[in-house]
Design an enzyme around this catalytic site. Structure first.
Site, PDB file in Angstrom:
ATOM      1  N   ASP A 215      50.061  31.797  22.228  1.00  0.00           N
ATOM      2  CA  ASP A 215      50.891  32.937  21.800  1.00  0.00           C
ATOM      3  C   ASP A 215      52.356  32.738  22.184  1.00  0.00           C
ATOM      4  O   ASP A 215      52.686  32.572  23.362  1.00  0.00           O
ATOM      5  CB  ASP A 215      50.399  34.229  22.442  1.00  0.00           C
ATOM      6  CG  ASP A 215      48.997  34.620  22.035  1.00  0.00           C
ATOM      7  OD1 ASP A 215      48.318  33.807  21.384  1.00  0.00           O
ATOM      8  OD2 ASP A 215      48.571  35.739  22.365  1.00  0.00           O
TER       9      ASP A 215
ATOM     10  N   GLU B 293      45.801  42.564  17.122  1.00  0.00           N
ATOM     11  CA  GLU B 293      46.549  41.988  18.237  1.00  0.00           C
ATOM     12  C   GLU B 293      48.043  41.861  17.923  1.00  0.00           C
ATOM     13  O   GLU B 293      48.464  41.791  16.777  1.00  0.00           O
ATOM     14  CB  GLU B 293      45.992  40.606  18.567  1.00  0.00           C
ATOM     15  CG  GLU B 293      44.542  40.613  19.035  1.00  0.00           C
ATOM     16  CD  GLU B 293      44.071  39.234  19.446  1.00  0.00           C
ATOM     17  OE1 GLU B 293      44.018  38.990  20.659  1.00  0.00           O
ATOM     18  OE2 GLU B 293      43.770  38.411  18.563  1.00  0.00           O
TER      19      GLU B 293
END
Length: 423
Positions: free
Chosen positions: A48, A278
């Protein structure tokens, strides 16, 4: 429609919407990634990722350096599948937004009171010369905790490198309340993470988006007609769909230090559709509000299917909606069926560039795969009203700056943005 708090009721991503999701849609599919991709560092897994930006969403250059942040884990200590057990926030810097150099961990050792550092965002503090704030998820396994948090420090640079100081004290911001968002007692598969902080141009207030779940005891409520939507005759909703209850949440900052917050009702819910939304983030463009999130094929509710990738929603009435799924279905940028796990954790920047990390790439031998842990090619996305289109493929990990950070004030940063655009 407004609820008792004066906030619009959550918009629904319905099963009818999700039935329109089609893998390999040519306008919403990420081009395939080559098996022989380059690796930005052979010492750390990288996943990420987000850029250093201002509070309005523009990617920042600091003294000529671009800076990005990513979850990283030592490749010698962790494998690809257990990397979250060693997750920390690392930073990289470069000239021009490519060929990234690893600079180290952002937070001081021991600063996080919990085990892991998970996703969030990093901003230059408005009106300051070099103050930086990272908003991230402070995560613990036992007891189970997932808490959006803030840590502050300073950025420095010279002709050779970028470095940080401070980042030694973590402040918890808000926690799942069991009223708007499910807590662990209600749902032991809960999600409450990924803070994305921004100023809403409509009211000038500061908010944070985050991933959550609808507040209810998991699996105890049947999926209703509103959540199902207008489906064809004789369409059945599997009973197991009730276990999926994702929500895109929002909180409002109550002070200028961005340390005190108030939870607000979710913006979008996906009860009966998907269990994860998310890393939600927002782009304001041409009077429209675009809300983006990422989700998995594996988290869709029973009876529905879609690719790993970016999903999006659009509002004509500001951040509080109502929202409609982009492209009618919500799918914005999915992995191709030939490489269903090639990339994930996409982040859409305000200039339409989309970064993500490489996950798993198959070889010509169906039994052989290559794990990524590095940045994927950047994709250019065009937003046109309620539609989105994939238009270009850029270089691996290409994240160019939009503005040069100037310390004096926000107006000087606007001038710097124009200067960069005119180069």
């Amino acid at each position: 429609m407004l609820n008792k708090a004066g906030i619009a009721e959550p918009s629904l991503w319905t099963r009818a919407d999700a039935m329109k999701v089609h893998t390999d849609d040519p306008t919403a599919t990420m081009p395939t990634i080559d098996y022989d991709f380059p690796v930005m560092t052979d010492k750390y897994w990288v996943w990420d990722t987000w850029p250093l930006r201002d509070i309005n969403g523009q990617v920042v250059s600091f003294q000529g350096w671009s800076v990005i942040f990513a979850l990283v884990a030592d490749r010698t200590k962790y494998g690809w599948h257990n990397r979250n057990d060693g997750a920390r926030i690392g930073y990289f810097y470069s000239r021009g937004g490519s060929n990234w150099i690893f600079g180290g961990h952002l937070l001081k050792d021991g600063a996080n009171p919990r085990s892991w550092e998970w996703s969030g965002c990093t901003i230059m503090a408005p009106g300051t010369a070099n103050s930086v704030e990272v908003f991230f998820t402070s995560v613990n396994d036992t007891p189970s905790e997932s808490v959006p948090a803030q840590c502050k420090g300073y950025i420095y640079a010279d002709d050779k490198s970028v470095w940080f100081d401070g980042f030694d004290k973590v402040t918890d911001l808000f926690q799942a309340d069991g009223l708007y968002y499910a807590d662990y007692a209600e749902n032991n598969f809960w999600d409450f993470r990924d803070p994305h902080v921004f100023i809403n141009p409509e009211d000038g207030k500061t908010y944070a988006l985050f991933e959550g779940n609808v507040a209810m005891e998991r699996g105890t409520v049947a999926v209703g007609e509103e959540e199902i939507g207008p489906v064809p005759p004789k369409t059945e909703t599997p009973d197991g769909a009730r276990y999926c209850a994702a929500a895109i949440g929002i909180a409002q900052a109550l002070n200028e230090a961005r340390t005190e917050w108030k939870l607000l009702p979710p913006l979008v819910t996906a009860f009966g559709v998907n269990d994860q939304t998310e890393r939600p983030h927002v782009v304001f463009q041409n009077g429209l509000t675009y809300l983006f999130t990422i989700s998995h094929h594996s988290t869709y509710a029973d009876g529905l299917s879609g690719p790993d990738g970016v999903y999006g929603f659009v509002s004509e009435n500001g951040i509080f909606g109502p929202y409609e799924p982009l492209n009618g279905s919500g799918l914005v940028l999915g992995n191709p069926s030939s490489q269903p796990y090639q990339a994930y954790s996409h982040y859409v920047m305000t200039n339409g560039l989309v970064t993500s990390f490489i996950d798993t790439i198959p070889s010509s031998d169906p039994n052989v795969y290559r794990y990524g842990g590095t940045l994927a090619p950047t994709i250019k996305l065009e937003l046109v009203g309620h539609r989105s289109f994939v238009t270009e493929v850029k270089g691996y990990g290409y994240i160019p700056p939009q503005i040069e950070w100037l310390a004096e004030d926000e107006s000087s940063n606007s001038a710097a943005a124009l200067s960069l655009l005119n180069k």
